[in-house]
Design a protein around this motif. Structure first.
Motif, PDB file in Angstrom:
ATOM      1  N   PRO A  88      -2.393  10.544   0.155  1.00 30.33           N
ATOM      2  CA  PRO A  88      -3.831  10.851   0.261  1.00 30.33           C
ATOM      3  C   PRO A  88      -4.505  11.066  -1.087  1.00 30.33           C
ATOM      4  O   PRO A  88      -5.724  10.921  -1.193  1.00 30.33           O
ATOM      5  CB  PRO A  88      -3.863  12.124   1.108  1.00 30.33           C
ATOM      6  CG  PRO A  88      -2.490  12.704   1.019  1.00 30.33           C
ATOM      7  CD  PRO A  88      -1.551  11.552   0.815  1.00 30.33           C
ATOM      8  N   GLU A  89      -3.718  11.397  -2.116  1.00 31.69           N
ATOM      9  CA  GLU A  89      -4.303  11.603  -3.439  1.00 31.69           C
ATOM     10  C   GLU A  89      -4.581  10.275  -4.155  1.00 31.69           C
ATOM     11  O   GLU A  89      -5.277  10.240  -5.157  1.00 31.69           O
ATOM     12  CB  GLU A  89      -3.377  12.482  -4.296  1.00 31.69           C
ATOM     13  CG  GLU A  89      -2.091  11.827  -4.770  1.00 31.69           C
ATOM     14  CD  GLU A  89      -0.964  11.786  -3.743  1.00 31.69           C
ATOM     15  OE1 GLU A  89      -1.237  11.791  -2.537  1.00 31.69           O
ATOM     16  OE2 GLU A  89       0.207  11.716  -4.190  1.00 31.69           O
ATOM     17  N   ILE A  90      -4.047   9.192  -3.604  1.00 29.90           N
ATOM     18  CA  ILE A  90      -4.177   7.892  -4.261  1.00 29.90           C
ATOM     19  C   ILE A  90      -5.085   6.938  -3.495  1.00 29.90           C
ATOM     20  O   ILE A  90      -5.833   6.166  -4.095  1.00 29.90           O
ATOM     21  CB  ILE A  90      -2.781   7.237  -4.416  1.00 29.90           C
ATOM     22  CG1 ILE A  90      -1.862   8.114  -5.271  1.00 29.90           C
ATOM     23  CG2 ILE A  90      -2.898   5.823  -4.996  1.00 29.90           C
ATOM     24  CD1 ILE A  90      -2.297   8.282  -6.707  1.00 29.90           C
ATOM     25  N   PHE A  91      -5.026   6.969  -2.163  1.00 27.85           N
ATOM     26  CA  PHE A  91      -5.769   5.994  -1.361  1.00 27.85           C
ATOM     27  C   PHE A  91      -6.904   6.661  -0.584  1.00 27.85           C
ATOM     28  O   PHE A  91      -6.699   7.668   0.096  1.00 27.85           O
ATOM     29  CB  PHE A  91      -4.838   5.291  -0.365  1.00 27.85           C
ATOM     30  CG  PHE A  91      -3.738   4.517  -1.026  1.00 27.85           C
ATOM     31  CD1 PHE A  91      -3.977   3.261  -1.558  1.00 27.85           C
ATOM     32  CD2 PHE A  91      -2.461   5.049  -1.135  1.00 27.85           C
ATOM     33  CE1 PHE A  91      -2.958   2.547  -2.189  1.00 27.85           C
ATOM     34  CE2 PHE A  91      -1.438   4.348  -1.758  1.00 27.85           C
ATOM     35  CZ  PHE A  91      -1.686   3.090  -2.289  1.00 27.85           C
ATOM     36  N   GLY A  92      -8.089   6.080  -0.690  1.00 31.46           N
ATOM     37  CA  GLY A  92      -9.229   6.487   0.101  1.00 31.46           C
ATOM     38  C   GLY A  92      -9.749   5.273   0.849  1.00 31.46           C
ATOM     39  O   GLY A  92      -9.207   4.171   0.720  1.00 31.46           O
ATOM     40  N   TYR A  93     -10.820   5.478   1.618  1.00 26.29           N
ATOM     41  CA  TYR A  93     -11.306   4.388   2.470  1.00 26.29           C
ATOM     42  C   TYR A  93     -12.788   4.126   2.257  1.00 26.29           C
ATOM     43  O   TYR A  93     -13.573   5.047   2.073  1.00 26.29           O
ATOM     44  CB  TYR A  93     -11.043   4.712   3.939  1.00 26.29           C
ATOM     45  CG  TYR A  93      -9.585   4.952   4.218  1.00 26.29           C
ATOM     46  CD1 TYR A  93      -8.689   3.889   4.218  1.00 26.29           C
ATOM     47  CD2 TYR A  93      -9.104   6.229   4.428  1.00 26.29           C
ATOM     48  CE1 TYR A  93      -7.341   4.097   4.438  1.00 26.29           C
ATOM     49  CE2 TYR A  93      -7.754   6.448   4.655  1.00 26.29           C
ATOM     50  CZ  TYR A  93      -6.879   5.387   4.659  1.00 26.29           C
ATOM     51  OH  TYR A  93      -5.541   5.600   4.856  1.00 26.29           O
ATOM     52  N   ASP A  94     -13.141   2.855   2.328  1.00 24.76           N
ATOM     53  CA  ASP A  94     -14.547   2.473   2.284  1.00 24.76           C
ATOM     54  C   ASP A  94     -15.145   2.557   3.684  1.00 24.76           C
ATOM     55  O   ASP A  94     -14.428   2.786   4.666  1.00 24.76           O
ATOM     56  CB  ASP A  94     -14.677   1.051   1.730  1.00 24.76           C
ATOM     57  CG  ASP A  94     -14.437   1.022   0.225  1.00 24.76           C
ATOM     58  OD1 ASP A  94     -14.734   2.026  -0.442  1.00 24.76           O
ATOM     59  OD2 ASP A  94     -13.961  -0.017  -0.267  1.00 24.76           O
ATOM     60  N   ALA A  95     -16.442   2.332   3.792  1.00 32.01           N
ATOM     61  CA  ALA A  95     -17.139   2.475   5.070  1.00 32.01           C
ATOM     62  C   ALA A  95     -16.566   1.557   6.147  1.00 32.01           C
ATOM     63  O   ALA A  95     -16.585   1.900   7.337  1.00 32.01           O
ATOM     64  CB  ALA A  95     -18.626   2.194   4.880  1.00 32.01           C
ATOM     65  N   ASP A  96     -16.034   0.412   5.757  1.00 31.10           N
ATOM     66  CA  ASP A  96     -15.463  -0.515   6.738  1.00 31.10           C
ATOM     67  C   ASP A  96     -14.019  -0.166   7.091  1.00 31.10           C
ATOM     68  O   ASP A  96     -13.371  -0.886   7.856  1.00 31.10           O
ATOM     69  CB  ASP A  96     -15.552  -1.964   6.239  1.00 31.10           C
ATOM     70  CG  ASP A  96     -14.721  -2.216   4.982  1.00 31.10           C
ATOM     71  OD1 ASP A  96     -14.097  -1.261   4.467  1.00 31.10           O
ATOM     72  OD2 ASP A  96     -14.709  -3.370   4.525  1.00 31.10           O
TER      73      ASP A  96
ATOM     74  N   CYS B 284      -6.305  -6.234   3.821  1.00 30.13           N
ATOM     75  CA  CYS B 284      -6.179  -4.897   4.423  1.00 30.13           C
ATOM     76  C   CYS B 284      -6.810  -4.905   5.811  1.00 30.13           C
ATOM     77  O   CYS B 284      -7.935  -5.368   5.993  1.00 30.13           O
ATOM     78  CB  CYS B 284      -6.890  -3.871   3.534  1.00 30.13           C
ATOM     79  SG  CYS B 284      -7.003  -2.220   4.261  1.00 30.13           S
ATOM     80  N   ILE B 285      -6.060  -4.393   6.785  1.00 28.57           N
ATOM     81  CA  ILE B 285      -6.556  -4.361   8.166  1.00 28.57           C
ATOM     82  C   ILE B 285      -7.003  -2.959   8.574  1.00 28.57           C
ATOM     83  O   ILE B 285      -7.176  -2.668   9.753  1.00 28.57           O
ATOM     84  CB  ILE B 285      -5.481  -4.880   9.150  1.00 28.57           C
ATOM     85  CG1 ILE B 285      -4.194  -4.036   9.041  1.00 28.57           C
ATOM     86  CG2 ILE B 285      -5.192  -6.369   8.898  1.00 28.57           C
ATOM     87  CD1 ILE B 285      -3.161  -4.355  10.137  1.00 28.57           C
ATOM     88  N   ALA B 286      -7.193  -2.104   7.568  1.00 30.77           N
ATOM     89  CA  ALA B 286      -7.742  -0.769   7.792  1.00 30.77           C
ATOM     90  C   ALA B 286      -6.897   0.062   8.752  1.00 30.77           C
ATOM     91  O   ALA B 286      -7.431   0.801   9.567  1.00 30.77           O
ATOM     92  CB  ALA B 286      -9.201  -0.868   8.291  1.00 30.77           C
ATOM     93  N   CYS B 287      -5.580  -0.069   8.610  1.00 35.42           N
ATOM     94  CA  CYS B 287      -4.716   0.665   9.537  1.00 35.42           C
ATOM     95  C   CYS B 287      -4.647   2.150   9.203  1.00 35.42           C
ATOM     96  O   CYS B 287      -4.362   2.966  10.063  1.00 35.42           O
ATOM     97  CB  CYS B 287      -3.314   0.067   9.552  1.00 35.42           C
ATOM     98  SG  CYS B 287      -2.288   0.607   8.186  1.00 35.42           S
ATOM     99  N   GLY B 288      -4.881   2.482   7.946  1.00 34.39           N
ATOM    100  CA  GLY B 288      -4.936   3.891   7.576  1.00 34.39           C
ATOM    101  C   GLY B 288      -3.620   4.533   7.181  1.00 34.39           C
ATOM    102  O   GLY B 288      -3.589   5.711   6.845  1.00 34.39           O
ATOM    103  N   ALA B 289      -2.550   3.786   7.180  1.00 30.76           N
ATOM    104  CA  ALA B 289      -1.243   4.377   6.874  1.00 30.76           C
ATOM    105  C   ALA B 289      -1.130   4.836   5.424  1.00 30.76           C
ATOM    106  O   ALA B 289      -0.493   5.851   5.143  1.00 30.76           O
ATOM    107  CB  ALA B 289      -0.133   3.382   7.190  1.00 30.76           C
ATOM    108  N   CYS B 290      -1.735   4.102   4.513  1.00 28.52           N
ATOM    109  CA  CYS B 290      -1.557   4.428   3.095  1.00 28.52           C
ATOM    110  C   CYS B 290      -2.171   5.784   2.741  1.00 28.52           C
ATOM    111  O   CYS B 290      -1.611   6.526   1.941  1.00 28.52           O
ATOM    112  CB  CYS B 290      -2.131   3.336   2.206  1.00 28.52           C
ATOM    113  SG  CYS B 290      -3.823   2.867   2.565  1.00 28.52           S
ATOM    114  N   GLY B 291      -3.301   6.096   3.350  1.00 27.94           N
ATOM    115  CA  GLY B 291      -3.929   7.378   3.074  1.00 27.94           C
ATOM    116  C   GLY B 291      -3.143   8.553   3.624  1.00 27.94           C
ATOM    117  O   GLY B 291      -3.274   9.679   3.140  1.00 27.94           O
TER     118      GLY B 291
END
Ligand code: F3S
Length: 81
Positions: A22-30, A11-18
Motif C-alpha cells: 500500500p505504500e507503493i501502489f495507489g489507484y487512479d479514478a478508473d 492493468c485490469i484494476a484488480c487491486g491486489a498490488c495495493g
C-alpha cells in the motif's frame, strides 16, 4: 531489481498490488494502479524496506502489469523488455 512501474494499458484494476504494497501502489479514478514513488515513471529506486512487498505485488499481479527492472523505466513500462 530496483525500479517498478505499472503498465496501465494492461492493468485490469484488480487491486491486489495495493494490498500487497500500500505504500507503493495507489489507484487512479478508473481503478488502475500507479506507482506512488514517482507518479508511475519508474525512475525512483524502490526503498529497501518496501522491496519484499513490491516483489509480492509483482508476483501476484494477474495481468503481469507490474514491471520491475534494474534500470529506470523513464515512464515507459516496456522500455526494459
Ligand atoms: Fe492492476 Fe495488477 Fe495492480 S492488475 S491493480 S497492477 S495487481
Amino acid at each position: 531489481m530496483n525500479y517498478v512501474i505499472v503498465d496501465k494499458e494492461t492493468c485490469i484494476a484488480c487491486g491486489a498490488c495495493g494490498c500487497a504494497a500500500p505504500e507503493i501502489f495507489g489507484y487512479d479514478a478508473d481503478g488502475t494502479s500507479r506507482v506512488l514513488l514517482d507518479d508511475n515513471q519508474g525512475t525512483t529506486k524502490i526503498p529497501e524496506d518496501s522491496l519484499d512487498d513490491v516483489i509480492d505485488a509483482f508476483e501476484g499481479c494477474p495481468s503481469e502489469s507490474i514491471k520491475m527492472s534494474d534500470h529506470p523505466f523513464n515512464g515507459n513500462p516496456l522500455s526494459n523488455e
